[in-house]
Design a protein around this motif. Sequence first.
Motif, short mmCIF file in Angstrom:
data_model
loop_
_atom_site.label_atom_id
_atom_site.label_comp_id
_atom_site.label_asym_id
_atom_site.label_seq_id
_atom_site.Cartn_x
_atom_site.Cartn_y
_atom_site.Cartn_z
N THR A 13 -9.26 59.41 27.51
CA THR A 13 -9.33 60.80 27.96
C THR A 13 -7.98 61.33 28.45
N THR A 61 -19.41 51.19 22.65
CA THR A 61 -19.24 52.22 23.66
C THR A 61 -18.67 51.62 24.95
N LYS A 62 -19.18 50.46 25.30
CA LYS A 62 -18.76 49.78 26.53
C LYS A 62 -17.27 49.47 26.51
N SER A 82 -16.97 61.94 28.96
CA SER A 82 -15.58 62.16 29.40
C SER A 82 -14.65 62.54 28.26
N PRO A 126 -19.03 58.77 25.24
CA PRO A 126 -18.79 59.11 26.65
C PRO A 126 -18.59 60.62 26.83
N LYS A 182 -6.26 49.54 27.85
CA LYS A 182 -6.17 50.73 28.69
C LYS A 182 -4.83 51.43 28.50
N PRO A 224 -11.98 52.40 26.20
CA PRO A 224 -11.37 52.58 27.52
C PRO A 224 -11.44 54.03 28.00
N GLU A 225 -11.72 54.20 29.26
CA GLU A 225 -11.76 55.53 29.87
C GLU A 225 -10.43 56.25 29.69
N GLU A 226 -9.36 55.45 29.53
CA GLU A 226 -8.01 56.03 29.40
C GLU A 226 -7.82 56.84 28.12
#
Length: 259
Positions: free
Chosen positions: A117, A109-110, A138, A136, A89, A113-115
């Motif tokens: 973005t 994909t899983k 995002s 994603p 992350k 990390p969302e980070e």
Amino acid sequence: KGKGKGPKGKKITLKTAKNSIRISPDGGRRLDLSKMGITTFPKCILKLADVDELDLSRNMLKKIPSSIEKFQKLRWLDLHSNQLEDLPKAIGTLQNLFYLNICNNKLTTKNLPEELTLLKNLHILNLGLNCLDSIPTSLGALKELKEIGLFDNALTTIPNSVKNLPNLKKLNAERNPFSDSTQQEEHADSIKRIETLHLVQEKDLCSSCLKMCQDERDKLNKLNKLKNGTPSPPKKPSFPLLLTPNSPAKDNQEEWRLK
């Protein structure tokens, strides 16, 4: 004894790392540890965290530690052709990152990390040759993104938030199992659709072929004017930074650099 933990890989010392620093064409300091047989992230390079570029490509790394966040000046990070299954992350803290290549790994994909973005200055992102079954939505937050590589994954669709990024110029999504050719065409931007054309100069055409081409061009121009107003001329596509990394023709890493 006999635990079978896999190959140890080459141990990188601080001296080795210091000797691997190069000056990049734009004057930045680049730590080049590519093709060194490294299996674990060398902790000693944290003492060189003020470099502008870090190249750990073509090794056997399975993990990037959270301590990557110490490289706050980093503009260019190349991790392609390793064995990474996820990313920390902490990668989202690298706010100066302009180029990120994580192609040819084992990312799913899983485990993206969302980070990612948070990398608001990212212009080039290469996710090709991984195990992604979706992208994603995002990632549409990366408004500065100009080039993205998604080739050789397991994608069946690409979200509009990514396709419609305001500055996106190049998108390479070849060799994904899109549901049909029509749907695949929808995922390709206008630059990519032109890729199948074979461009020749007018002087190389016979008079009858030239006339036929000119007539077809006039028809297309009229059609485009009706639909969109004045059309822009087609440009020959180019994906110099989004190619398969372990092609034998691409051994020179300078060809991966931003020109």
